[in-house]
Design an enzyme around this catalytic site. Structure first.
Site, mmCIF file in Angstrom:
data_model
loop_
_atom_site.group_PDB
_atom_site.id
_atom_site.type_symbol
_atom_site.label_atom_id
_atom_site.label_comp_id
_atom_site.label_asym_id
_atom_site.label_seq_id
_atom_site.Cartn_x
_atom_site.Cartn_y
_atom_site.Cartn_z
ATOM 1 N N VAL A 21 56.269 -30.194 -18.799
ATOM 2 C CA VAL A 21 55.951 -29.833 -17.422
ATOM 3 C C VAL A 21 55.427 -31.122 -16.869
ATOM 4 C CG1 VAL A 21 54.367 -28.657 -15.936
ATOM 5 C CG2 VAL A 21 55.415 -27.433 -17.875
ATOM 6 N N ASP A 40 47.633 -38.515 -21.777
ATOM 7 C CA ASP A 40 47.887 -37.786 -22.896
ATOM 8 C C ASP A 40 47.184 -38.122 -23.962
ATOM 9 O OD1 ASP A 40 50.210 -35.278 -23.249
ATOM 10 O OD2 ASP A 40 49.214 -36.057 -25.077
ATOM 11 N N THR A 90 49.077 -23.444 -22.461
ATOM 12 C CA THR A 90 47.765 -22.401 -22.284
ATOM 13 C C THR A 90 48.608 -21.235 -23.584
ATOM 14 O OG1 THR A 90 48.781 -21.751 -20.333
ATOM 15 C CG2 THR A 90 46.593 -22.869 -20.412
ATOM 16 N N THR A 125 49.325 -22.376 -16.920
ATOM 17 C CA THR A 125 49.386 -20.936 -16.822
ATOM 18 C C THR A 125 48.106 -20.295 -17.138
ATOM 19 O OG1 THR A 125 51.959 -20.965 -17.039
ATOM 20 C CG2 THR A 125 50.502 -18.795 -17.214
ATOM 21 N N CYS A 265 56.064 -19.582 -22.149
ATOM 22 C CA CYS A 265 55.880 -18.980 -20.916
ATOM 23 C C CYS A 265 56.211 -17.394 -20.862
ATOM 24 C CB CYS A 265 56.898 -19.484 -19.610
ATOM 25 S SG CYS A 265 56.327 -20.855 -19.134
ATOM 26 N N ARG A 336 57.723 -24.341 -29.540
ATOM 27 C CA ARG A 336 56.745 -23.646 -29.590
ATOM 28 C C ARG A 336 56.869 -22.117 -29.376
ATOM 29 N NH1 ARG A 336 53.981 -26.339 -24.340
ATOM 30 N NH2 ARG A 336 56.117 -26.401 -23.999
#
Length: 439
Positions: A21, A40, A90, A125, A265, A336
Protein backbone atom coordinates in the site's frame (compact mmCIF):
# COMPACT_ATOMS: atom_id res chain seq x y z
CA UNK A 1 -2.59 25.87 2.78
CA UNK A 2 -0.25 22.96 3.40
CA UNK A 3 -1.27 21.65 -0.02
CA UNK A 4 0.27 24.69 -1.72
CA UNK A 5 3.52 24.28 0.22
CA UNK A 6 3.72 20.59 -0.74
CA UNK A 7 3.22 21.39 -4.41
CA UNK A 8 5.80 24.17 -4.22
CA UNK A 9 8.24 21.74 -2.55
CA UNK A 10 8.45 23.99 0.49
CA UNK A 11 7.27 21.07 2.65
CA UNK A 12 7.58 17.28 2.38
CA UNK A 13 5.18 14.36 2.44
CA UNK A 14 6.10 11.10 4.18
CA UNK A 15 4.88 7.52 4.00
CA UNK A 16 5.23 5.33 7.09
CA UNK A 17 5.13 1.72 5.95
CA UNK A 18 6.39 0.80 2.48
CA UNK A 19 4.54 -2.39 1.64
CA UNK A 20 1.93 -3.12 -1.00
CA UNK A 21 0.00 0.00 0.00
CA UNK A 22 2.53 2.58 1.14
CA UNK A 23 5.16 2.19 -1.54
CA UNK A 24 2.87 2.76 -4.57
CA UNK A 25 1.45 5.86 -2.86
CA UNK A 26 4.93 7.21 -2.21
CA UNK A 27 5.95 6.67 -5.83
CA UNK A 28 2.71 8.24 -7.10
CA UNK A 29 3.20 11.44 -5.09
CA UNK A 30 6.85 11.63 -6.16
CA UNK A 31 5.73 11.43 -9.81
CA UNK A 32 3.68 14.56 -9.19
CA UNK A 33 6.83 16.41 -8.16
CA UNK A 34 6.42 16.37 -4.39
CA UNK A 35 9.28 15.85 -1.99
CA UNK A 36 8.52 12.38 -0.61
CA UNK A 37 10.12 10.53 2.29
CA UNK A 38 9.49 6.80 2.40
CA UNK A 39 10.06 5.32 5.87
CA UNK A 40 10.02 1.68 6.93
CA UNK A 41 11.57 -0.13 9.89
CA UNK A 42 12.61 -3.03 7.64
CA UNK A 43 16.14 -2.10 6.62
CA UNK A 44 16.34 -5.01 4.18
CA UNK A 45 13.31 -3.67 2.34
CA UNK A 46 14.77 -0.16 2.30
CA UNK A 47 17.99 -1.49 0.77
CA UNK A 48 15.99 -3.28 -1.91
CA UNK A 49 14.19 -0.06 -2.82
CA UNK A 50 17.44 1.88 -2.84
CA UNK A 51 18.88 -0.77 -5.17
CA UNK A 52 15.97 -0.33 -7.57
CA UNK A 53 14.17 -3.54 -6.65
CA UNK A 54 10.41 -3.72 -6.08
CA UNK A 55 9.78 -6.80 -3.88
CA UNK A 56 6.02 -6.17 -4.01
CA UNK A 57 5.94 -6.16 -7.83
CA UNK A 58 3.30 -3.43 -7.59
CA UNK A 59 5.05 -0.67 -9.56
CA UNK A 60 8.05 -2.56 -10.97
CA UNK A 61 11.80 -2.20 -10.70
CA UNK A 62 11.99 0.54 -13.34
CA UNK A 63 9.62 2.79 -11.39
CA UNK A 64 11.63 2.22 -8.21
CA UNK A 65 14.90 3.05 -9.95
CA UNK A 66 13.45 6.21 -11.45
CA UNK A 67 11.56 7.52 -8.41
CA UNK A 68 12.74 10.48 -6.38
CA UNK A 69 11.38 9.01 -3.13
CA UNK A 70 13.89 9.25 -0.29
CA UNK A 71 13.85 5.72 1.17
CA UNK A 72 14.98 5.56 4.79
CA UNK A 73 14.83 3.51 7.98
CA UNK A 74 15.75 6.56 10.07
CA UNK A 75 12.63 7.85 11.83
CA UNK A 76 14.24 11.26 12.40
CA UNK A 77 13.67 11.94 8.68
CA UNK A 78 9.96 12.24 9.48
CA UNK A 79 10.67 15.51 11.29
CA UNK A 80 11.04 17.11 7.86
CA UNK A 81 7.54 16.06 6.78
CA UNK A 82 4.30 17.99 7.35
CA UNK A 83 1.91 15.57 5.64
CA UNK A 84 2.38 12.04 6.97
CA UNK A 85 0.53 8.96 5.71
CA UNK A 86 0.53 5.82 7.86
CA UNK A 87 0.12 2.63 5.82
CA UNK A 88 1.17 -0.25 8.05
CA UNK A 89 -0.55 -3.66 8.17
CA UNK A 90 -3.27 -4.42 10.71
CA UNK A 91 -3.51 -8.21 11.14
CA UNK A 92 -5.53 -10.21 13.65
CA UNK A 93 -4.35 -12.26 16.62
CA UNK A 94 -4.79 -16.02 16.81
CA UNK A 95 -8.13 -15.45 18.60
CA UNK A 96 -9.25 -13.20 15.72
CA UNK A 97 -9.07 -10.01 17.78
CA UNK A 98 -7.40 -6.99 16.11
CA UNK A 99 -3.62 -6.86 16.39
CA UNK A 100 -2.98 -3.14 16.59
CA UNK A 101 0.73 -3.55 17.34
CA UNK A 102 1.90 -2.18 13.94
CA UNK A 103 -0.41 0.85 13.96
CA UNK A 104 0.39 1.60 17.60
CA UNK A 105 4.11 1.37 16.87
CA UNK A 106 3.76 3.60 13.83
CA UNK A 107 1.78 6.14 15.85
CA UNK A 108 4.53 6.23 18.47
CA UNK A 109 7.17 6.81 15.81
CA UNK A 110 5.15 9.53 14.12
CA UNK A 111 4.35 11.12 17.47
CA UNK A 112 8.00 11.29 18.48
CA UNK A 113 8.80 13.16 15.29
CA UNK A 114 5.64 15.22 14.87
CA UNK A 115 5.89 18.98 14.43
CA UNK A 116 3.29 21.75 14.65
CA UNK A 117 1.17 22.33 11.59
CA UNK A 118 1.34 18.72 10.43
CA UNK A 119 -1.45 16.48 9.11
CA UNK A 120 -1.36 12.75 9.83
CA UNK A 121 -3.53 10.49 7.68
CA UNK A 122 -4.10 6.84 8.51
CA UNK A 123 -4.71 4.34 5.72
CA UNK A 124 -4.36 1.17 7.79
CA UNK A 125 -7.58 -0.81 8.18
CA UNK A 126 -9.01 -0.41 11.67
CA UNK A 127 -12.39 -0.65 13.37
CA UNK A 128 -14.63 2.45 13.55
CA UNK A 129 -13.37 4.71 16.33
CA UNK A 130 -9.81 3.35 16.46
CA UNK A 131 -8.14 6.42 14.96
CA UNK A 132 -9.81 8.69 17.52
CA UNK A 133 -9.57 6.47 20.59
CA UNK A 134 -6.23 4.73 20.02
CA UNK A 135 -4.08 6.59 17.49
CA UNK A 136 -4.71 10.26 18.33
CA UNK A 137 -3.99 9.83 22.07
CA UNK A 138 -0.67 8.20 21.19
CA UNK A 139 0.26 11.03 18.84
CA UNK A 140 -0.57 13.57 21.53
CA UNK A 141 1.33 11.72 24.25
CA UNK A 142 4.48 11.18 22.20
CA UNK A 143 4.57 14.67 20.68
CA UNK A 144 3.27 16.77 23.56
CA UNK A 145 1.06 18.48 20.99
CA UNK A 146 -2.73 18.86 20.92
CA UNK A 147 -4.79 17.34 18.09
CA UNK A 148 -7.03 19.89 16.43
CA UNK A 149 -4.82 22.74 17.65
CA UNK A 150 -1.22 21.85 16.84
CA UNK A 151 -1.82 19.13 14.26
CA UNK A 152 -4.71 17.54 12.35
CA UNK A 153 -5.63 13.92 11.63
CA UNK A 154 -7.47 12.22 8.80
CA UNK A 155 -8.42 8.73 7.70
CA UNK A 156 -8.38 7.50 4.11
CA UNK A 157 -8.71 3.72 3.83
CA UNK A 158 -6.45 1.99 1.35
CA UNK A 159 -8.17 0.26 -1.55
CA UNK A 160 -5.18 -1.10 -3.44
CA UNK A 161 -5.77 -4.61 -4.79
CA UNK A 162 -2.36 -6.37 -4.80
CA UNK A 163 -1.46 -7.87 -8.16
CA UNK A 164 -4.31 -6.09 -9.96
CA UNK A 165 -2.94 -4.27 -13.02
CA UNK A 166 -6.33 -2.85 -14.00
CA UNK A 167 -7.67 -1.35 -10.76
CA UNK A 168 -4.77 0.78 -9.65
CA UNK A 169 -4.26 3.52 -7.06
CA UNK A 170 -4.91 6.21 -9.66
CA UNK A 171 -8.24 4.87 -10.95
CA UNK A 172 -9.90 3.74 -7.71
CA UNK A 173 -12.09 6.33 -5.98
CA UNK A 174 -10.58 7.16 -2.62
CA UNK A 175 -12.50 7.80 0.60
CA UNK A 176 -11.15 10.80 2.54
CA UNK A 177 -12.04 12.23 5.94
CA UNK A 178 -10.65 14.65 8.49
CA UNK A 179 -11.29 15.74 12.07
CA UNK A 180 -12.75 19.02 10.81
CA UNK A 181 -13.66 20.75 7.55
CA UNK A 182 -10.27 22.44 7.25
CA UNK A 183 -8.32 19.20 7.51
CA UNK A 184 -10.72 17.42 5.15
CA UNK A 185 -10.22 20.11 2.51
CA UNK A 186 -6.43 19.80 2.79
CA UNK A 187 -6.47 15.99 2.72
CA UNK A 188 -8.81 15.90 -0.26
CA UNK A 189 -6.68 18.38 -2.19
CA UNK A 190 -3.50 16.39 -1.57
CA UNK A 191 -4.98 13.03 -2.57
CA UNK A 192 -6.63 14.56 -5.63
CA UNK A 193 -3.11 15.06 -6.96
CA UNK A 194 -2.71 11.31 -7.51
CA UNK A 195 -6.27 9.94 -7.64
CA UNK A 196 -7.27 10.58 -11.24
CA UNK A 197 -10.90 9.49 -10.81
CA UNK A 198 -11.34 11.69 -7.75
CA UNK A 199 -11.86 11.35 -4.03
CA UNK A 200 -15.06 10.84 -2.05
CA UNK A 201 -15.19 12.84 1.19
CA UNK A 202 -17.22 11.55 4.14
CA UNK A 203 -18.31 13.40 7.26
CA UNK A 204 -16.00 11.91 9.90
CA UNK A 205 -13.22 9.45 10.65
CA UNK A 206 -15.53 6.72 11.96
CA UNK A 207 -17.54 6.69 8.75
CA UNK A 208 -14.39 6.36 6.65
CA UNK A 209 -13.16 3.52 8.87
CA UNK A 210 -16.55 1.81 8.52
CA UNK A 211 -16.49 2.06 4.72
CA UNK A 212 -13.33 -0.01 4.58
CA UNK A 213 -14.36 -2.84 6.88
CA UNK A 214 -17.86 -3.03 5.42
CA UNK A 215 -16.84 -3.22 1.76
CA UNK A 216 -14.56 -6.17 2.45
CA UNK A 217 -17.03 -7.81 4.82
CA UNK A 218 -19.61 -7.68 2.03
CA UNK A 219 -17.26 -9.52 -0.34
CA UNK A 220 -16.40 -12.02 2.36
CA UNK A 221 -20.07 -12.85 2.99
CA UNK A 222 -20.82 -13.25 -0.72
CA UNK A 223 -17.88 -15.61 -1.22
CA UNK A 224 -18.89 -17.54 1.92
CA UNK A 225 -22.32 -18.08 0.36
CA UNK A 226 -20.71 -19.51 -2.78
CA UNK A 227 -18.37 -21.67 -0.68
CA UNK A 228 -21.30 -23.07 1.23
CA UNK A 229 -23.06 -23.85 -2.04
CA UNK A 230 -19.90 -25.55 -3.32
CA UNK A 231 -19.80 -27.84 -0.29
CA UNK A 232 -23.45 -28.78 -0.77
CA UNK A 233 -23.11 -29.22 -4.54
CA UNK A 234 -20.15 -31.53 -3.91
CA UNK A 235 -22.54 -33.85 -2.06
CA UNK A 236 -25.13 -33.48 -4.81
CA UNK A 237 -22.59 -34.25 -7.54
CA UNK A 238 -23.31 -30.90 -9.21
CA UNK A 239 -20.52 -28.80 -10.76
CA UNK A 240 -20.50 -25.42 -8.98
CA UNK A 241 -18.82 -23.59 -11.84
CA UNK A 242 -21.49 -24.72 -14.28
CA UNK A 243 -24.15 -23.46 -11.88
CA UNK A 244 -22.40 -20.09 -11.56
CA UNK A 245 -21.94 -19.82 -15.32
CA UNK A 246 -25.65 -20.35 -15.75
CA UNK A 247 -26.55 -17.94 -12.96
CA UNK A 248 -24.33 -15.24 -14.47
CA UNK A 249 -26.47 -15.13 -17.60
CA UNK A 250 -28.96 -13.12 -15.55
CA UNK A 251 -28.34 -9.36 -15.55
CA UNK A 252 -28.30 -8.95 -11.77
CA UNK A 253 -26.07 -11.90 -10.84
CA UNK A 254 -23.11 -10.84 -8.70
CA UNK A 255 -20.58 -13.20 -10.26
CA UNK A 256 -18.86 -14.40 -7.08
CA UNK A 257 -17.24 -17.84 -7.15
CA UNK A 258 -16.10 -20.19 -4.39
CA UNK A 259 -12.47 -20.21 -3.29
CA UNK A 260 -9.87 -19.65 -0.61
CA UNK A 261 -10.32 -16.27 1.09
CA UNK A 262 -7.12 -15.00 2.66
CA UNK A 263 -4.87 -11.99 2.40
CA UNK A 264 -4.58 -8.87 4.52
CA UNK A 265 -8.04 -7.46 3.72
CA UNK A 266 -11.02 -9.74 3.07
CA UNK A 267 -9.77 -12.43 5.42
CA UNK A 268 -9.09 -9.91 8.21
CA UNK A 269 -11.36 -6.86 8.00
CA UNK A 270 -14.59 -8.60 9.07
CA UNK A 271 -12.99 -9.44 12.41
CA UNK A 272 -12.25 -5.74 12.99
CA UNK A 273 -15.90 -4.95 12.36
CA UNK A 274 -17.31 -7.68 14.62
CA UNK A 275 -14.76 -6.91 17.36
CA UNK A 276 -16.04 -3.37 17.80
CA UNK A 277 -19.67 -4.48 17.38
CA UNK A 278 -19.30 -6.99 20.22
CA UNK A 279 -17.74 -4.33 22.45
CA UNK A 280 -20.98 -2.40 21.94
CA UNK A 281 -23.09 -5.42 22.84
CA UNK A 282 -24.03 -6.66 19.36
CA UNK A 283 -23.06 -10.21 18.40
CA UNK A 284 -22.72 -10.77 14.67
CA UNK A 285 -25.26 -13.12 13.11
CA UNK A 286 -23.98 -13.07 9.54
CA UNK A 287 -20.44 -11.71 9.31
CA UNK A 288 -18.81 -14.19 11.70
CA UNK A 289 -20.66 -17.14 10.20
CA UNK A 290 -19.29 -16.10 6.81
CA UNK A 291 -15.81 -16.11 8.30
CA UNK A 292 -16.37 -19.59 9.76
CA UNK A 293 -17.34 -20.94 6.34
CA UNK A 294 -14.42 -19.30 4.55
CA UNK A 295 -11.89 -20.30 7.20
CA UNK A 296 -12.92 -23.93 6.73
CA UNK A 297 -12.33 -24.13 2.99
CA UNK A 298 -8.68 -25.16 3.18
CA UNK A 299 -9.55 -28.20 5.26
CA UNK A 300 -12.46 -29.01 2.94
CA UNK A 301 -10.16 -28.97 -0.11
CA UNK A 302 -7.49 -31.05 1.63
CA UNK A 303 -10.10 -33.63 2.63
CA UNK A 304 -11.30 -33.77 -0.97
CA UNK A 305 -7.74 -34.50 -2.10
CA UNK A 306 -7.36 -37.26 0.49
CA UNK A 307 -10.67 -38.88 -0.54
CA UNK A 308 -9.72 -38.79 -4.21
CA UNK A 309 -6.33 -40.36 -3.48
CA UNK A 310 -8.02 -43.14 -1.52
CA UNK A 311 -10.45 -43.74 -4.39
CA UNK A 312 -7.44 -43.89 -6.73
CA UNK A 313 -5.91 -46.64 -4.60
CA UNK A 314 -3.11 -44.45 -3.27
CA UNK A 315 -1.51 -44.94 0.12
CA UNK A 316 -2.05 -41.42 1.41
CA UNK A 317 0.81 -41.40 3.89
CA UNK A 318 3.41 -42.15 1.20
CA UNK A 319 1.80 -40.13 -1.57
CA UNK A 320 3.64 -37.25 -3.20
CA UNK A 321 1.27 -34.27 -3.19
CA UNK A 322 2.30 -31.22 -5.21
CA UNK A 323 0.63 -27.89 -4.42
CA UNK A 324 0.85 -25.24 -7.11
CA UNK A 325 0.64 -21.86 -5.39
CA UNK A 326 1.17 -20.44 -1.91
CA UNK A 327 0.37 -16.72 -2.16
CA UNK A 328 -3.06 -15.54 -1.06
CA UNK A 329 -4.05 -14.69 -4.64
CA UNK A 330 -2.88 -15.04 -8.22
CA UNK A 331 -0.04 -13.08 -9.81
CA UNK A 332 0.97 -11.48 -6.53
CA UNK A 333 3.95 -12.24 -4.23
CA UNK A 334 1.98 -11.53 -1.03
CA UNK A 335 1.88 -14.63 1.19
CA UNK A 336 0.25 -12.98 4.21
CA UNK A 337 -2.71 -14.90 5.62
CA UNK A 338 -2.71 -17.37 2.74
CA UNK A 339 -5.37 -20.02 3.22
CA UNK A 340 -3.19 -22.51 1.36
CA UNK A 341 -1.66 -22.90 4.81
CA UNK A 342 -4.88 -24.61 5.94
CA UNK A 343 -4.46 -27.19 3.18
CA UNK A 344 -0.90 -27.81 4.35
CA UNK A 345 -1.94 -28.17 7.99
CA UNK A 346 -4.69 -30.67 7.14
CA UNK A 347 -2.45 -32.78 4.90
CA UNK A 348 0.23 -32.92 7.59
CA UNK A 349 -2.34 -34.47 9.92
CA UNK A 350 -2.17 -37.46 7.53
CA UNK A 351 1.66 -37.38 7.55
CA UNK A 352 1.71 -35.89 4.06
CA UNK A 353 4.45 -33.30 3.52
CA UNK A 354 3.48 -31.55 0.26
CA UNK A 355 5.86 -30.20 -2.35
CA UNK A 356 4.96 -26.53 -2.70
CA UNK A 357 5.78 -24.57 -5.84
CA UNK A 358 5.17 -20.86 -6.30
CA UNK A 359 7.22 -18.72 -8.72
CA UNK A 360 5.75 -15.54 -7.23
CA UNK A 361 6.30 -16.13 -3.53
CA UNK A 362 9.43 -15.04 -1.67
CA UNK A 363 11.30 -18.10 -0.41
CA UNK A 364 12.33 -16.44 2.85
CA UNK A 365 8.75 -15.31 3.56
CA UNK A 366 7.41 -18.79 2.83
CA UNK A 367 9.85 -20.34 5.28
CA UNK A 368 9.34 -17.66 7.93
CA UNK A 369 5.55 -17.61 7.80
CA UNK A 370 4.72 -21.24 7.07
CA UNK A 371 7.88 -23.30 7.45
CA UNK A 372 7.63 -24.16 3.75
CA UNK A 373 10.66 -24.68 1.55
CA UNK A 374 9.57 -23.69 -1.93
CA UNK A 375 10.49 -26.04 -4.76
CA UNK A 376 10.83 -25.56 -8.53
CA UNK A 377 8.66 -27.08 -11.26
CA UNK A 378 11.42 -29.62 -11.93
CA UNK A 379 10.72 -31.01 -8.48
CA UNK A 380 7.01 -31.46 -9.21
CA UNK A 381 7.61 -34.67 -11.14
CA UNK A 382 6.45 -38.11 -9.98
CA UNK A 383 3.39 -36.64 -8.27
CA UNK A 384 0.49 -38.76 -7.07
CA UNK A 385 -1.76 -35.77 -6.52
CA UNK A 386 -1.55 -32.21 -7.81
CA UNK A 387 -3.51 -29.40 -6.16
CA UNK A 388 -3.75 -26.25 -8.30
CA UNK A 389 -4.40 -23.83 -5.43
CA UNK A 390 -3.53 -20.44 -6.93
CA UNK A 391 -4.27 -19.31 -10.49
CA UNK A 392 -0.90 -17.76 -11.32
CA UNK A 393 -0.46 -17.13 -15.05
CA UNK A 394 2.36 -19.69 -15.05
CA UNK A 395 -0.05 -22.38 -13.87
CA UNK A 396 -2.91 -21.28 -16.11
CA UNK A 397 -0.55 -21.69 -19.08
CA UNK A 398 -0.06 -25.38 -18.29
CA UNK A 399 -2.15 -27.62 -20.52
CA UNK A 400 -3.73 -30.74 -19.09
CA UNK A 401 -1.19 -32.79 -21.04
CA UNK A 402 1.61 -30.85 -19.32
CA UNK A 403 -0.09 -31.38 -15.96
CA UNK A 404 -0.39 -35.08 -16.72
CA UNK A 405 3.34 -35.17 -17.44
CA UNK A 406 4.06 -34.16 -13.82
CA UNK A 407 2.59 -37.39 -12.43
CA UNK A 408 4.51 -40.59 -11.79
CA UNK A 409 4.10 -43.41 -14.32
CA UNK A 410 0.70 -44.92 -13.62
CA UNK A 411 -2.72 -45.39 -15.13
CA UNK A 412 -4.51 -42.11 -15.83
CA UNK A 413 -7.28 -42.94 -13.36
CA UNK A 414 -4.65 -43.09 -10.60
CA UNK A 415 -3.53 -39.52 -11.25
CA UNK A 416 -5.38 -37.17 -8.93
CA UNK A 417 -5.87 -33.52 -9.96
CA UNK A 418 -7.53 -31.06 -7.57
CA UNK A 419 -8.51 -27.97 -9.57
CA UNK A 420 -9.35 -25.47 -6.81
CA UNK A 421 -9.74 -22.51 -9.14
CA UNK A 422 -11.69 -24.26 -11.87
CA UNK A 423 -9.01 -23.53 -14.45
CA UNK A 424 -9.81 -26.41 -16.77
CA UNK A 425 -13.07 -26.97 -18.67
CA UNK A 426 -15.09 -29.94 -17.49
CA UNK A 427 -15.04 -31.51 -20.97
CA UNK A 428 -11.23 -31.48 -21.07
CA UNK A 429 -10.97 -32.84 -17.54
CA UNK A 430 -13.19 -35.78 -18.44
CA UNK A 431 -11.30 -36.44 -21.66
CA UNK A 432 -7.95 -36.45 -19.80
CA UNK A 433 -8.83 -39.72 -18.09
CA UNK A 434 -7.42 -38.42 -14.80
CA UNK A 435 -9.27 -38.58 -11.51
CA UNK A 436 -10.20 -34.97 -10.87
CA UNK A 437 -12.10 -32.80 -8.43
CA UNK A 438 -12.76 -29.11 -8.55
CA UNK A 439 -14.30 -26.64 -6.13
Amino acid sequence: MLYDKLVAKEESLALVGLGYVGMPIAVAFAKKGLNVIGFDLNERKIEQYRSGVDPTMEVGDDAIRDTTVEFTADEAALQRARFIIVAVPTPVNIDHTPDLTPVIGASEIVGRNLTKGSIVVYESTVYPGCTEHVCIPILEKESGLKCGVDFKVGYSPERINPGDKVHRLENIHKIVSGIDEESLAEIKAVYDLVIEVGTHPVSNLRTAEAVKVVENSQRDINIAFMNELAMVFDRMDIDTNEVVDGMNTKWNALGFRPGLVGGHCIGVDPYYFTYEAEKLGYHSQIVLNGRIVNDGMGEFIADAAIKQMIHAGKKVRDAKVVILGLTFKENCPDTRNSKVEDILIRLKEFDVIPTVIDPWADADAAMHEYGVELKTMDEAKDADCIIVAVAHNEFKALSLDEIKGLFRESADEEKVLIDVKGLYPMKELKESGMRFWRL
